[in-house]
Design a protein around this motif. Sequence first.
Motif, PDB file in Angstrom:
ATOM      1  N   ASN A  37       0.779  -1.100   0.024  1.00  0.00           N
ATOM      2  CA  ASN A  37       0.190  -0.043  -0.176  1.00  0.00           C
ATOM      3  C   ASN A  37       0.902   1.494   0.004  1.00  0.00           C
ATOM      4  O   ASN A  37       0.353   2.412  -0.109  1.00  0.00           O
ATOM      5  CB  ASN A  37      -0.858   0.061   1.010  1.00  0.00           C
ATOM      6  N   THR A  93      -3.022   7.624   4.962  1.00  0.00           N
ATOM      7  CA  THR A  93      -3.869   6.783   4.514  1.00  0.00           C
ATOM      8  C   THR A  93      -5.500   6.834   4.597  1.00  0.00           C
ATOM      9  O   THR A  93      -5.903   7.687   5.327  1.00  0.00           O
ATOM     10  CB  THR A  93      -3.617   5.378   5.124  1.00  0.00           C
ATOM     11  N   THR A 107      -3.402   5.199  -0.216  1.00  0.00           N
ATOM     12  CA  THR A 107      -2.612   6.064   0.524  1.00  0.00           C
ATOM     13  C   THR A 107      -2.352   7.186  -0.409  1.00  0.00           C
ATOM     14  O   THR A 107      -2.361   7.123  -1.735  1.00  0.00           O
ATOM     15  CB  THR A 107      -0.849   5.407   0.457  1.00  0.00           C
TER      16      THR A 107
END
Length: 411
Positions: free
Chosen positions: A146, A164, A313
């Motif tokens: 991520n 995030t 993200t």
Amino acid sequence: MLTTITMILFISLFLTGCTTKNNQAIDASLLTASWDEVTAIAKGQEVNIYMWGGSDTINKYIDDWVAPRLKKQTGVVLKRIPVNDTKDIIQKLLTEKQLGKKEGSIDIIWINGENFKDAKEQNLLWGSINEQLPNFNRFVEKDADNIRFDFGEDIAGLEAPWGTAQFVFVYDENKVKNPPKSMEELKQWVINNPGKFTYPAPPDFTGSAFVRHVLYETTGGHQQYLKRLSEQENLEQTLEPMWSYLNEIEPYLWREGATYPESSAKLDLLYANGEVWMTMGYDPGRASAQIQKGIFPQSSKTFVLNNGTLSNTHYLSIPFNAPNKAGALVAINYLLSPEAQIAKLDPMNWGDLLAIDPNKLSKEDRVVIEKMDTGIATLTMDQLVKHRVPEIPAEYISVIEKGWLENVAKE
């Protein structure tokens, strides 16, 4: 005593008549210079951060919390430049590149997804900055998927993670007793409560994300979209259930679907005024913050879908022609510091989830995070993590947004 590279940097910066070749040498050397050398050059620079300006909460975090501390600790002045759409920044940079403009006005861009993909493909970003950032190397789980991949695109060090996000729905529990847990349940709720639901019109970021949730649930999940767009067969046929769903609910939307809010901010306003009973967005802590400010009703809560909600993200990057690259590096590094990240997590400042790994923090910082009151309407971290689904590659998004205009808006 100054090192050789520092002397070169200072001489090149302050002597008049500096050539383009010297400027390029300065840029390149900043990516290999020691951090002390970078901070020395950065001191006193005014750094322009171009970012979406649609949230008063985020704007205040930058203006009132980050900027004063950054200036006091590093001597770098941070100036926020609000924009409505990051696509406009990318177009501005592309035009400057085509015109051969060696020095622009943008030092930092808040970016992710298709905008990053476009910028990367057009060579609009400066270089691989992450290994030069002490806080990235110390606190970020750099090998995590991520972090490494932005909507399926390898970041290649060109952007540093800032936070995030996870999509949540907000509802008024005094009006919505049993919030839907699937898109099928949502459809039935919309039909049973005409005029009380809508979503922003794509290509608004939030509206586009809502449509992708419909895509996932009506076409068999997200896994099939993780492969490249060029590998898809019969995509138009695959997408048809999504268009059918959106057209089925359209007559029951706010204003009977004749018009849609143009932004998530406008949707929030409709919710705050009681015109609709739900809103939505990528900020899990936003509802709590808006309750505290007296904007959202006290009865506001958030929910996620049983099959999960989108999580991604978001990043910060430096353009190829940024005039103050040293200052930009220092500002991004500060925004990745535990101090700035933990403050950003606080819903009264923003409520944005961490880009750094809590396991890499000190015991004291972990205690602060564990004891933080994330707000009355905010789901627990465990609830969010258990209901995360990934974003699909950015190349699909423009196809879906164009398809919405053709299959829903024009119907």
